[in-house]
Design an enzyme around this catalytic site. Structure first.
Site, PDB file in Angstrom:
ATOM      1  N   ASN A  22      11.958  -6.049   2.540  1.00  0.00           N
ATOM      2  CA  ASN A  22      11.324  -5.767   1.003  1.00  0.00           C
ATOM      3  C   ASN A  22      12.205  -5.069   0.393  1.00  0.00           C
ATOM      4  O   ASN A  22      13.471  -4.059   0.816  1.00  0.00           O
ATOM      5  CB  ASN A  22       9.994  -4.977   1.066  1.00  0.00           C
ATOM      6  CG  ASN A  22       9.602  -4.654  -0.635  1.00  0.00           C
ATOM      7  OD1 ASN A  22      10.600  -4.493  -1.423  1.00  0.00           O
ATOM      8  ND2 ASN A  22       8.906  -3.537  -0.197  1.00  0.00           N
ATOM      9  N   LYS A  75      13.347  -3.738  -2.240  1.00  0.00           N
ATOM     10  CA  LYS A  75      13.176  -3.196  -3.620  1.00  0.00           C
ATOM     11  C   LYS A  75      13.859  -3.318  -4.895  1.00  0.00           C
ATOM     12  O   LYS A  75      14.268  -4.561  -5.093  1.00  0.00           O
ATOM     13  CB  LYS A  75      12.516  -2.220  -3.053  1.00  0.00           C
ATOM     14  CG  LYS A  75      12.122  -1.494  -1.485  1.00  0.00           C
ATOM     15  CD  LYS A  75      11.628  -0.366  -1.376  1.00  0.00           C
ATOM     16  CE  LYS A  75      11.265  -0.460   0.057  1.00  0.00           C
ATOM     17  NZ  LYS A  75      10.390   0.623   0.914  1.00  0.00           N
ATOM     18  N   HIS A 115       2.208  -2.899  -2.397  1.00  0.00           N
ATOM     19  CA  HIS A 115       2.790  -2.100  -1.191  1.00  0.00           C
ATOM     20  C   HIS A 115       2.534  -1.024  -2.542  1.00  0.00           C
ATOM     21  O   HIS A 115       2.422  -0.394  -3.070  1.00  0.00           O
ATOM     22  CB  HIS A 115       4.000  -2.790  -1.545  1.00  0.00           C
ATOM     23  CG  HIS A 115       5.319  -2.174  -0.638  1.00  0.00           C
ATOM     24  ND1 HIS A 115       5.185  -0.416  -0.950  1.00  0.00           N
ATOM     25  CD2 HIS A 115       5.655  -1.955   0.137  1.00  0.00           C
ATOM     26  CE1 HIS A 115       6.286  -0.408  -0.189  1.00  0.00           C
ATOM     27  NE2 HIS A 115       6.190  -1.422   0.699  1.00  0.00           N
ATOM     28  N   GLU A 162       4.061   1.277  -2.411  1.00  0.00           N
ATOM     29  CA  GLU A 162       4.681   2.059  -3.822  1.00  0.00           C
ATOM     30  C   GLU A 162       4.605   1.572  -5.209  1.00  0.00           C
ATOM     31  O   GLU A 162       3.950   2.418  -5.408  1.00  0.00           O
ATOM     32  CB  GLU A 162       6.089   1.720  -3.818  1.00  0.00           C
ATOM     33  CG  GLU A 162       7.152   2.841  -2.680  1.00  0.00           C
ATOM     34  CD  GLU A 162       7.502   1.810  -1.888  1.00  0.00           C
ATOM     35  OE1 GLU A 162       8.905   0.785  -3.036  1.00  0.00           O
ATOM     36  OE2 GLU A 162       8.713   2.227  -1.140  1.00  0.00           O
ATOM     37  N   GLU A 208       1.195  -0.257   6.739  1.00  0.00           N
ATOM     38  CA  GLU A 208       2.215   0.076   6.553  1.00  0.00           C
ATOM     39  C   GLU A 208       2.257   1.867   6.764  1.00  0.00           C
ATOM     40  O   GLU A 208       1.533   2.027   5.370  1.00  0.00           O
ATOM     41  CB  GLU A 208       3.559  -0.640   5.030  1.00  0.00           C
ATOM     42  CG  GLU A 208       3.401  -1.477   5.618  1.00  0.00           C
ATOM     43  CD  GLU A 208       5.120  -1.644   4.866  1.00  0.00           C
ATOM     44  OE1 GLU A 208       6.304  -2.112   4.662  1.00  0.00           O
ATOM     45  OE2 GLU A 208       4.906  -1.266   2.849  1.00  0.00           O
ATOM     46  N   GLY A 247       9.932   4.698   4.601  1.00  0.00           N
ATOM     47  CA  GLY A 247      11.196   5.277   4.468  1.00  0.00           C
ATOM     48  C   GLY A 247      11.821   6.543   4.287  1.00  0.00           C
ATOM     49  O   GLY A 247      12.351   7.627   4.122  1.00  0.00           O
ATOM     50  N   SER A 284      10.175   2.261   8.848  1.00  0.00           N
ATOM     51  CA  SER A 284      11.029   2.676   8.952  1.00  0.00           C
ATOM     52  C   SER A 284      11.829   2.019  10.692  1.00  0.00           C
ATOM     53  O   SER A 284      11.719   2.707  11.606  1.00  0.00           O
ATOM     54  CB  SER A 284      11.196   3.884   9.463  1.00  0.00           C
ATOM     55  OG  SER A 284      10.634   5.139   7.917  1.00  0.00           O
TER      56      SER A 284
HETATM   57  C1  PEP Z   1       8.526  -1.257   2.778  1.00  0.00           C
HETATM   58  O1  PEP Z   1       9.336  -1.223   2.241  1.00  0.00           O
HETATM   59  O2  PEP Z   1       8.075  -2.089   3.022  1.00  0.00           O
HETATM   60  C2  PEP Z   1       9.405  -0.511   3.965  1.00  0.00           C
HETATM   61  C3  PEP Z   1       8.440  -0.665   5.357  1.00  0.00           C
HETATM   62  O3  PEP Z   1      10.299   0.739   4.190  1.00  0.00           O
HETATM   63  P1  PEP Z   1      11.314   0.970   5.278  1.00  0.00           P
HETATM   64  O4  PEP Z   1      10.960  -0.181   6.052  1.00  0.00           O
HETATM   65  O5  PEP Z   1      12.028   1.313   4.773  1.00  0.00           O
HETATM   66  O6  PEP Z   1      10.358   2.267   5.650  1.00  0.00           O
END
Ligand code: PEP
Length: 253
Positions: free
Chosen positions: A9, A11, A94, A96, A166, A172, A211
């Site tokens: 992803n 972003k 997601h 976000e 997630e 992040g 992460s």
């Molecule tokens: C994500 O944005 O779906 C995500 C898992 O980000 P990160 O791997 O940076 O934690």
């Protein structure tokens, strides 16, 4: 056997040139990998990404989609448009989108339905906040998010779809769920799906996101119900992302 999938992803990152270079780095490293690999660039680069990925096996997905099919919805992009430019997958729900842009469970379910109706594979994200985990409500929150979609589309509507667990506190932040923490939630999701339809429970791929890096991917993907990853930050570096893809491929061997 569920084939592992690793999705990046991207972003709100990159430029036309940097995204192209990233795609070229990825497609060069994909040969022989048994895992499915997907990249999700920003909307404006999707058509070019589809062309760059052609014949490489790299799947191209979008990061979001409108719940509506067409009409006076300024700024939105429909599922049919995503199909039209060659996308095969789309992320819905997601965290976000949920926390920053107000996507409710109902809207996420509507986006999921819109994706399915247009022939896209939805990647449904679910996960609890830190406060919810600390309050001991992780399972209830995730079950509610999954139920909203199950109620809207029925168990058969999940056929071929992908889920991604997630935890919001791990996205992040550099803080990853332990393999055991992630596995417990993945198991709960699979049990919930199986209660609705045994085949859907067995066959649905459930990715972990939060992460994930080259250094921790293998231990997460070794868990029984973790079928790959949804990767944010680490997907912006071709070598790091390919290391994660190799860890997922190792799950098969
Ligand atoms: C994500 O944005 O779906 C995500 C898992 O980000 P990160 O791997 O940076 O934690």
């Amino acid at each position: 056997m569920r084939r592992p999938l690793v999705a990046g992803n991207w972003k709100l990152n990159g430029s036309r040139a940097s995204n192209r270079a990233l795609l070229e780095g990825l497609t060069a490293g994909l040969a022989g990998l048994s895992t499915e690999v997907m990249a999700c660039p920003p909307y404006v680069y999707l058509a070019e990404a589809v062309a760059t990925a052609e014949d490489s096996g790299l799947l191209i997905g979008a990061q979001d989609v409108a719940e509506q099919a067409s009409g006076a919805y300024t700024g939105e992009v429909s599922a049919a448009m995503l199909r039209d430019v060659g996308c095969t997958h789309v992320i819905v729900g997601h965290s976000e989108r949920r926390t920053l842009f107000g996507d409710t469970d109902e809207r996420v379910a509507a986006k999921f339905s819109a994706a399915k109706a247009a022939g896209l594979v939805p990647v449904l994200c679910v996960g609890e906040s830190l406060a919810e985990r600390e309050a001991g409500t992780t399972e209830a929150v995730v079950a509610r998010q999954v139920a909203a979609v199950l109620d809207a589309v029925g168990p058969q509507g999940l056929d071929g779809a992908i889920l991604a667990y997630e935890p919001v506190w791990a996205i992040g932040t550099g803080r990853t769920a332990s393999p055991e923490q992630a596995q417990a939630v993945h198991r709960g999701i699979r049990d919930q799906l199986a209660a609705a339809d045994a085949r859907i429970g067995t066959e649905t791929r459930i990715l972990y996101g939060g992460s994930v890096k080259g250094a921790n991917a293998a231990e997460l993907f070794a868990m029984q119900d973790i079928d790959g990853g949804l990767i944010g930050g680490a997907s912006l570096d071709a070598q790091e992302f390919l290391t994660i893809c190799q860890a997922a491929a190792g799950r098969d061997s």
